[in-house]
Structure formats: C-alpha cells, structure tokens
Design a protein around this motif. Sequence first.
Motif, PDB file in Angstrom:
ATOM      1  N   VAL A 299       0.842  -1.194   0.000  1.00  0.00           N
ATOM      2  CA  VAL A 299       0.000   0.000   0.000  1.00  0.00           C
ATOM      3  C   VAL A 299       0.878   1.245   0.000  1.00  0.00           C
ATOM      4  CG1 VAL A 299      -1.882   1.222   1.144  1.00  0.00           C
ATOM      5  CG2 VAL A 299      -1.682  -1.262   1.387  1.00  0.00           C
ATOM      6  N   GLY A 300       0.517   2.203  -0.828  1.00  0.00           N
ATOM      7  CA  GLY A 300       1.238   3.470  -0.844  1.00  0.00           C
ATOM      8  C   GLY A 300       1.552   3.911  -2.250  1.00  0.00           C
ATOM      9  N   PRO A 301       2.316   4.987  -2.360  1.00  0.00           N
ATOM     10  CA  PRO A 301       3.007   5.746  -1.311  1.00  0.00           C
ATOM     11  C   PRO A 301       2.050   6.539  -0.423  1.00  0.00           C
ATOM     12  CG  PRO A 301       3.901   6.215  -3.501  1.00  0.00           C
ATOM     13  CD  PRO A 301       2.615   5.520  -3.698  1.00  0.00           C
ATOM     14  N   ILE A 302       2.440   6.701   0.835  1.00  0.00           N
ATOM     15  CA  ILE A 302       1.706   7.498   1.799  1.00  0.00           C
ATOM     16  C   ILE A 302       2.622   8.616   2.260  1.00  0.00           C
ATOM     17  CG2 ILE A 302       0.541   7.495   4.032  1.00  0.00           C
ATOM     18  CD1 ILE A 302       0.802   4.180   3.149  1.00  0.00           C
ATOM     19  N   GLN A 303       2.182   9.833   2.117  1.00  0.00           N
ATOM     20  CA  GLN A 303       2.999  10.977   2.536  1.00  0.00           C
ATOM     21  C   GLN A 303       2.519  11.481   3.876  1.00  0.00           C
ATOM     22  OE1 GLN A 303       3.896  13.975  -0.410  1.00  0.00           O
ATOM     23  NE2 GLN A 303       3.905  15.609   1.132  1.00  0.00           N
ATOM     24  N   THR A 304       3.420  11.527   4.835  1.00  0.00           N
ATOM     25  CA  THR A 304       3.154  12.118   6.135  1.00  0.00           C
ATOM     26  C   THR A 304       4.116  13.286   6.322  1.00  0.00           C
ATOM     27  OG1 THR A 304       4.758  10.810   7.401  1.00  0.00           O
ATOM     28  CG2 THR A 304       2.588   9.806   6.994  1.00  0.00           C
ATOM     29  N   ARG A 305       4.017  13.942   7.449  1.00  0.00           N
ATOM     30  CA  ARG A 305       4.927  15.058   7.692  1.00  0.00           C
ATOM     31  C   ARG A 305       6.359  14.591   7.940  1.00  0.00           C
ATOM     32  NH1 ARG A 305       5.175  16.282  13.467  1.00  0.00           N
ATOM     33  NH2 ARG A 305       3.910  14.809  14.651  1.00  0.00           N
ATOM     34  N   PHE A 306       6.538  13.277   8.091  1.00  0.00           N
ATOM     35  CA  PHE A 306       7.879  12.741   8.336  1.00  0.00           C
ATOM     36  C   PHE A 306       8.576  12.318   7.045  1.00  0.00           C
ATOM     37  CE2 PHE A 306       5.333  11.750  12.132  1.00  0.00           C
ATOM     38  CZ  PHE A 306       6.039  12.488  13.066  1.00  0.00           C
ATOM     39  N   GLY A 307       7.787  11.929   6.032  1.00  0.00           N
ATOM     40  CA  GLY A 307       8.391  11.448   4.798  1.00  0.00           C
ATOM     41  C   GLY A 307       7.399  10.660   3.965  1.00  0.00           C
ATOM     42  N   ILE A 308       7.934   9.777   3.098  1.00  0.00           N
ATOM     43  CA  ILE A 308       7.141   8.958   2.190  1.00  0.00           C
ATOM     44  C   ILE A 308       7.245   7.505   2.647  1.00  0.00           C
ATOM     45  CG2 ILE A 308       6.698   8.343  -0.202  1.00  0.00           C
ATOM     46  CD1 ILE A 308       6.473  11.324   0.352  1.00  0.00           C
ATOM     47  N   HIS A 309       6.091   6.839   2.728  1.00  0.00           N
ATOM     48  CA  HIS A 309       6.053   5.472   3.252  1.00  0.00           C
ATOM     49  C   HIS A 309       5.418   4.535   2.228  1.00  0.00           C
ATOM     50  CE1 HIS A 309       6.492   7.243   7.401  1.00  0.00           C
ATOM     51  NE2 HIS A 309       5.868   8.235   6.776  1.00  0.00           N
ATOM     52  N   LEU A 310       5.973   3.339   2.119  1.00  0.00           N
ATOM     53  CA  LEU A 310       5.372   2.251   1.357  1.00  0.00           C
ATOM     54  C   LEU A 310       5.178   1.097   2.330  1.00  0.00           C
ATOM     55  CD1 LEU A 310       4.532   1.500  -1.582  1.00  0.00           C
ATOM     56  CD2 LEU A 310       6.747   0.338  -1.772  1.00  0.00           C
ATOM     57  N   LEU A 311       3.945   0.610   2.469  1.00  0.00           N
ATOM     58  CA  LEU A 311       3.626  -0.384   3.491  1.00  0.00           C
ATOM     59  C   LEU A 311       3.378  -1.759   2.885  1.00  0.00           C
ATOM     60  CD1 LEU A 311       1.104   1.578   5.760  1.00  0.00           C
ATOM     61  CD2 LEU A 311       3.607   1.519   5.897  1.00  0.00           C
ATOM     62  N   TYR A 312       3.737  -2.764   3.664  1.00  0.00           N
ATOM     63  CA  TYR A 312       3.414  -4.150   3.324  1.00  0.00           C
ATOM     64  C   TYR A 312       2.610  -4.729   4.482  1.00  0.00           C
ATOM     65  CZ  TYR A 312       3.997  -9.188   2.575  1.00  0.00           C
ATOM     66  OH  TYR A 312       3.777 -10.522   2.412  1.00  0.00           O
ATOM     67  N   ILE A 313       1.405  -5.224   4.189  1.00  0.00           N
ATOM     68  CA  ILE A 313       0.521  -5.774   5.227  1.00  0.00           C
ATOM     69  C   ILE A 313       0.866  -7.240   5.405  1.00  0.00           C
ATOM     70  CG2 ILE A 313      -1.873  -6.106   5.949  1.00  0.00           C
ATOM     71  CD1 ILE A 313      -2.617  -3.897   3.918  1.00  0.00           C
ATOM     72  N   MET A 314       1.458  -7.580   6.536  1.00  0.00           N
ATOM     73  CA  MET A 314       2.024  -8.907   6.740  1.00  0.00           C
ATOM     74  C   MET A 314       1.027  -9.910   7.316  1.00  0.00           C
ATOM     75  SD  MET A 314       5.619  -7.520   8.383  1.00  0.00           S
ATOM     76  CE  MET A 314       6.372  -9.146   8.550  1.00  0.00           C
ATOM     77  N   GLU A 315       0.381  -9.537   8.428  1.00  0.00           N
ATOM     78  CA  GLU A 315      -0.514 -10.480   9.116  1.00  0.00           C
ATOM     79  C   GLU A 315      -1.676  -9.722   9.751  1.00  0.00           C
ATOM     80  OE1 GLU A 315       1.512 -13.521  11.672  1.00  0.00           O
ATOM     81  OE2 GLU A 315       3.230 -12.168  11.395  1.00  0.00           O
ATOM     82  N   GLU A 316      -2.679 -10.476  10.190  1.00  0.00           N
ATOM     83  CA  GLU A 316      -3.815  -9.872  10.893  1.00  0.00           C
ATOM     84  C   GLU A 316      -4.253 -10.771  12.038  1.00  0.00           C
ATOM     85  OE1 GLU A 316      -7.386  -7.883   8.957  1.00  0.00           O
ATOM     86  OE2 GLU A 316      -8.335  -9.711   9.727  1.00  0.00           O
ATOM     87  N   LYS A 317      -4.613 -10.148  13.163  1.00  0.00           N
ATOM     88  CA  LYS A 317      -5.218 -10.848  14.298  1.00  0.00           C
ATOM     89  C   LYS A 317      -6.568 -10.205  14.581  1.00  0.00           C
ATOM     90  CE  LYS A 317      -0.900 -12.026  16.724  1.00  0.00           C
ATOM     91  NZ  LYS A 317      -0.119 -11.809  17.979  1.00  0.00           N
ATOM     92  N   ARG A 318      -7.642 -10.984  14.467  1.00  0.00           N
ATOM     93  CA  ARG A 318      -8.957 -10.448  14.748  1.00  0.00           C
ATOM     94  C   ARG A 318      -9.084 -10.091  16.229  1.00  0.00           C
ATOM     95  NH1 ARG A 318     -13.557 -11.073  11.357  1.00  0.00           N
ATOM     96  NH2 ARG A 318     -14.614 -10.068  13.126  1.00  0.00           N
ATOM     97  N   GLY A 319      -9.827  -9.032  16.496  1.00  0.00           N
ATOM     98  CA  GLY A 319     -10.052  -8.616  17.871  1.00  0.00           C
ATOM     99  C   GLY A 319     -11.065  -9.499  18.573  1.00  0.00           C
ATOM    100  N   THR A 320     -11.224  -9.290  19.846  1.00  0.00           N
ATOM    101  CA  THR A 320     -12.103 -10.142  20.654  1.00  0.00           C
ATOM    102  C   THR A 320     -13.279  -9.388  21.273  1.00  0.00           C
ATOM    103  OG1 THR A 320     -10.704  -9.781  22.599  1.00  0.00           O
ATOM    104  CG2 THR A 320     -10.209 -11.704  21.215  1.00  0.00           C
ATOM    105  N   THR A 321     -13.388  -8.085  21.018  1.00  0.00           N
ATOM    106  CA  THR A 321     -14.496  -7.316  21.584  1.00  0.00           C
ATOM    107  C   THR A 321     -15.807  -7.803  20.988  1.00  0.00           C
ATOM    108  OG1 THR A 321     -13.045  -5.397  21.762  1.00  0.00           O
ATOM    109  CG2 THR A 321     -15.416  -5.011  21.998  1.00  0.00           C
ATOM    110  N   LYS A 322     -16.811  -8.018  21.827  1.00  0.00           N
ATOM    111  CA  LYS A 322     -18.085  -8.564  21.379  1.00  0.00           C
ATOM    112  C   LYS A 322     -18.952  -7.493  20.715  1.00  0.00           C
ATOM    113  CE  LYS A 322     -18.216 -12.038  25.063  1.00  0.00           C
ATOM    114  NZ  LYS A 322     -18.975 -12.552  26.234  1.00  0.00           N
ATOM    115  N   TRP A 323     -19.813  -7.967  19.821  1.00  0.00           N
ATOM    116  CA  TRP A 323     -20.753  -7.087  19.124  1.00  0.00           C
ATOM    117  C   TRP A 323     -21.579  -6.271  20.113  1.00  0.00           C
ATOM    118  CZ3 TRP A 323     -23.112  -5.130  14.801  1.00  0.00           C
ATOM    119  CH2 TRP A 323     -24.455  -4.786  14.912  1.00  0.00           C
TER     120      TRP A 323
END
Length: 378
Positions: A299-323
Amino acid sequence: MTIPPHGVITRGTGNDIIESKLMLSKPSVGSPTFILVMVCLMVLPEAANDKSLSDELESSSGPNMPEEILVHPTTGAIVLASVNDVPVYDVEVERQLDRLEVFEGLPETTLQIYRSSVLSQLVRQQAVYSYLQTTEFRASEQEVDLAVAEVKKTLANRGQSLDEFLAGGKADMAMLRRNLAWKIVWNRYLESYLTEANLRRYYERNYPQFDGTTRRIAQVYLGDPANEESFEWDKAFRNTVLMRDRIQQGELTFAEAVKQYSMSPSAADGGDLGWIGYHGPLDPRIHEAAFSRPVGDVVGPIQTRFGIHLLYIMEEKRGTTKWEDMVDEIRAAAASYLFAHVADRYLSDARVYYFGEDEATEMDPSFVRVFQKEFVAP
C-alpha cells in the motif's frame, strides 16, 4: 466562475444557538441521541433570516451579489455560502470551532483551515436536508409547530421567552423552524436505515474499526526529518511509485526494497513496524492505509509530515471485543457513513455558492478523527 467543492476561509464570532429541550441533557458518545444532537448542531447558524435573504438570493448570481446582501441586516452576520438559496453564516462556523476546545491556542493559519472544513460540512448538511425534505422522511408544518411548542415550554421552565432566546443567539423563527425540521427528518432517516441487520452488515465490512483487530506491517521509508526543507519530496514520491510498481510486477521483493532504499532504523528488521490497530499513535494516514487493503498487499506511497512510506501488510489478528459491547460505536460510525453517502450523492444536485477568500488546504490528519467524532459526518 467555478464553484469550489469545499469550504472557504472566513472569520466570524457567535454564541450557541439552540439549547432547547433537544440539548438539555448530555447524551453518551455513540448513542442515537448523540448522533442526532451532533448532526443537528452542524446546521444551526447563529444568524438567519431564511425567507427574506432567500428571496434576495433567488434574483442574484452568487459570486456577483452586492456586498450588502451578504450581511444580515439585523445581526451583521456574514453569508459564507448558500445552498439552494439558504444562507450559511460565519457565526455558525465560529460556534462550531468554539465547541471543539481542542483547537484552542492554534495559530490563525491553522484555524482558517478548520473554518473552511466546518463550512464545508455545514454546506453538505444543508444539501442532505434539502434532499430529505423531498422524500417521505420530510417534516410537516404541524410537526414543526409541535417542536416549537416544546421549545417554548422548555424555555419557560428556565424563565426565558422564545424571543429573548432567539435574540441572544442571533437567530429568528425561520431558522429555528428549519433546525427543528432537520432534527425530525434526520431522526426519521436514521431510524429507517440503521436497523440491526444493516448495522451488522456495516460491522462485518468494517470490523477492524471496532473489535480491536491488529495488523503487522512493514515499511519502506524515504525521508529526512532532520533536514525536511532540503528533502526532495516530489522526487521521493515518484521513486516510491516506481518501487511499488516493480514490487507488484515481481521485479523486486519488498524485503529487497527495504534493504536497498529504506532510510528508517526499522530497515535493520526488514522494515517491520510490529502490530498496530486501526487507531493508534502513528500518523492517522499510516493506520488507515494499513487497513485499507487485504493482508499480503503493498500500500502506498503514503505521505506524512515525516516522509514517504510504502507499506506491506504482513498479518492480521482479529479482535475479541463482542458485538454487544460495540453497538453504540458502530451506530455512530454507520450514521457518519450514511450522512457522507447521502451528501456525496446529492450535493452535486444542489445550487451551492461560496463567498469569501480562496479555498483552504487539506485538514491536518492528526485532527481528522476528533473532527469526525464531534461532527459525526466525515
């Protein structure tokens, strides 16, 4: 003249306007009452004479109107915009900024950006109201009469007359009736669409926002915070686009890109930034981008006030908060989404004029979520 799609910078002052029975109690954030009150607040200009000023606007070309028509003849409030010939005033914008105490102490240039953003939201709300008044959700004159009677009763219990109240808020009966009508139609619209089935569907599409889901991400970072002025932003952005394309085409792996190009200390760990939630301490653009695509995507490029970022989404953990523990938050977010959807659809059909200075720049993303929370609509 091209009509800008967002608000313009302006100045004004004003006090709160509607503190009637609709707003005597302080609802909890995310509750249906909170949604209605906060959305209602956004369409309560402190000065108005809808009928008389609307008549003037009908015979005038927005940008070329005489200066005296843009000033309320009694209160002196300034017209910043009009939506289907209904004026939006400077005092309304200032009242909303006063409510957002987080903005106190900000430099004038920053406040100008927020004035523009508030005005844009107010214009969108008026467009939504204009549309809803043409549907089965519309408020009848009799319903508004009953709402006015309730306001009078509430004020009487506080020892105040309606005339005194309106004068103190730089408003008139026409504006009060329109504000009350807005509450009726928006309440009716929300009740129709925010059913449990629709809320569950919205949740399933957007669960990371609510249940504590986290994602592990890595980045390629180009920037030099120590020498921001000399950093070649445009060149870095273009190079990151080319880098992303090479990765997506299989010519370069993300790990190789990190090793060759990343200027962050995280490069020593393959660019790994660890696990982050939908909300967190990083720049909001990073959090939003990390949840904008499926796991495995770049995902990207993403520009923030710090610089330019290119992201790679590695893994996901679903949350446990109930509906059951998220219903109010989901309802508020769904109402915000619903408002944005209707506004985007019908704003182009409205006759919108802006009067004043040039359009402001984009809002600082560090305040975006505060803004969304207070105003419900994004």
